[in-house]
Design an enzyme around this catalytic site. Sequence first.
Site, PDB file in Angstrom:
ATOM      1  N   ASN A 100      44.281 132.851  74.078  1.00 46.53           N
ATOM      2  CA  ASN A 100      44.417 131.391  74.197  1.00 46.53           C
ATOM      3  C   ASN A 100      45.822 131.025  73.724  1.00 46.53           C
ATOM      4  O   ASN A 100      46.222 131.408  72.629  1.00 46.53           O
ATOM      5  CB  ASN A 100      43.397 130.662  73.328  1.00 46.53           C
ATOM      6  CG  ASN A 100      43.747 129.175  73.206  1.00 46.53           C
ATOM      7  OD1 ASN A 100      44.248 128.576  74.147  1.00 46.53           O
ATOM      8  ND2 ASN A 100      43.543 128.612  72.025  1.00 46.53           N
ATOM      9  N   GLY A 101      46.586 130.333  74.549  1.00 46.70           N
ATOM     10  CA  GLY A 101      47.957 129.942  74.181  1.00 46.70           C
ATOM     11  C   GLY A 101      48.897 130.281  75.323  1.00 46.70           C
ATOM     12  O   GLY A 101      48.463 130.405  76.480  1.00 46.70           O
ATOM     13  N   HIS A 505      48.596  79.829  89.755  1.00 52.01           N
ATOM     14  CA  HIS A 505      48.333  79.714  91.202  1.00 52.01           C
ATOM     15  C   HIS A 505      46.851  79.874  91.524  1.00 52.01           C
ATOM     16  O   HIS A 505      46.476  80.157  92.657  1.00 52.01           O
ATOM     17  CB  HIS A 505      49.176  80.747  91.963  1.00 52.01           C
ATOM     18  CG  HIS A 505      50.639  80.575  91.728  1.00 52.01           C
ATOM     19  ND1 HIS A 505      51.370  79.529  92.228  1.00 52.01           N
ATOM     20  CD2 HIS A 505      51.507  81.310  90.980  1.00 52.01           C
ATOM     21  CE1 HIS A 505      52.629  79.628  91.819  1.00 52.01           C
ATOM     22  NE2 HIS A 505      52.743  80.686  91.060  1.00 52.01           N
TER      23      HIS A 505
END
Length: 609
Positions: A100-101, A505
């Site tokens: 992981n990374g 408006h």
Amino acid sequence: MCGIVGYIGKRNATEVILDGLKKLEYRGYDSSGIALSIADKLMVCKHKGRIVNLEEDLKNKNTESDLGIGHTRWATHGAPSDQNSHPHMCKEGKVAIVHNGIIENFVELRKWLSEDLGVVFKSETDSEVVAHLVSYYYKGDLLDAVYQAIDKMEGAYAIGVISSDEPDKMIAVRKDSPLIIGVGDGENIIASDIPAVLKYTKDVYLIENDEVVIVTKDNVTILDEERNEIERDIYKVTWDAEAAEKEGYEHFMLKEINEQPKGIKETLERRLDENDHIHLDGIKITKEELEKINKVYIVACGTAYHAGLIGKYAIEKFAKIQVEVDVASEFRYRDPMIDENTLFIAISQSGETLDTLAALREAKTKGARVLSIVNVVGSSVARDSHDVFYTWAGPEIAVASTKAYTTQLVSVYLIALYLAKVKNNISNNYYKELVKDLKEIPDLAQRLLSDTSKIKEVAERNYMSKNAFFIGRGTDVGVALEGSLKLKEISYIDSFAIAAGELKHGTIALIEDGTFLVALATQDGLYNKMLSNIQEVKARGAYVVGIAKEGNEEIEKQADEVMYIPHVRDELTPLLSVIPLQILSYHIAVLRECDVDKPKNLAKSVTVE
Ligand code: AGP
């Protein structure tokens, strides 16, 4: 952000690892895999898609094992596929790893391993280099081989390693990516996060940076960079798995709101070199082609469309190229004027939104150059685009998009500045100032998130409103639209956003006593105009909550209450002004007892027309 799990012990490793991976799916869910030590061999099974695919395949395999490692992926390098899934193995099949990374220097390592050592890579990932490095250094001592391998690697990693030659242990390593060890009786579990082990133990070791861990059935040995053993106290977990997935936050949305400074930083810094030059990775469009671009379309849906509105502002302001922004469901059926000198920018968190995908394909058939800004690597929008610019928000679980939005904003600012430089339409000084201020945003966002008590109070005073209005001028209009969408989709309050100058408006007819109205006044150049718009609605009885920059306190004379954001130049305020609106919507939804993460009637990715 991926999830890794490893088990050694008396139970069936497959069961424990699959359980753990399911608890880590919030970290990534585009592919998964497992490696098991069976009869002194390693058996690997890995698949693209959710863990159910892996489970399905494992059904007809022998998975009886007491040692294994597993992975659930959030693709960064290499689109989701069976090949790019983890675990990765070395040539001989004796070493398997999960990671992981990001291995920052993987290109050089791949070059050395393939050209000098003849390694044939099976995947496009950065992670596979780890398996080959460990195997290359293996001389009968797995721990030593791992130490030598990490000595070669740069970047962030949490790694699990097993070898068929040493089936009595697994080795885990931590550098910048999270790693914990669940400690059991005759069993131990390595994992990216606590939810993965809670079913089996509440005793964990929190592994620090640059530590290497030897994990056997009966022992956990933590070593430092110099291989010295480290004593570590057991940390007893007091919360349940669900809470842990949210890292202590009550909802994924709140967690993801608080992850924005990190996402912004990552999305930004990976694209700036030491001289603040912007490098748009994954973008192969040439300067010559860019010079020919005379029209830009930005097309998306929902929150991503709102990011597109800020993209239009930035590209026209910095690069002086005309931009048209459109909702995809309209764009795809209005026969838009497109040719080879058109740059079509699609924005999508999931990369699977059908309307955006169809609009993209329409533009492509008409010869446009398609660049997409996407959070999910390898998703359909990414795959169908000529160029992809990934946001680094990480997985976004909550349906209401937050961190993906702010990383999309960073992306459009970077692309606008890049175009401005290529087109030579921006002065060096202005460019430098903008990049300098962009780099300060992560800290300013962190400061804003450090104290949100005021925003919570505003929510407590207004959560029973039956309707709400959001007004602004300039870029605040796009942010007002996003703030209004956040409130609508998670609190079900009937909310409407409009350019402040448009109120008189018609819409002002709806303003009456006690009408809840949020007025964004973050543009110095339009501040006084906004103050008079606030007077207009105050005169009709509205309860006005102002959003302004610190130091601009004049608004306090008009509005009933004001939420301030740190002072930043007008061009960049959307990156900060949206955060109080996200938190306001979050608290209002919680106070109204709504299902914040999974609001009714909505899906995280709209894959139907
Ligand atoms: C935003 O909070 C919503 N989840 C929704 O509007 C979303 O932005 C839209 O469906 C687009 O999704 P995408 O970014 O994944 O394409």
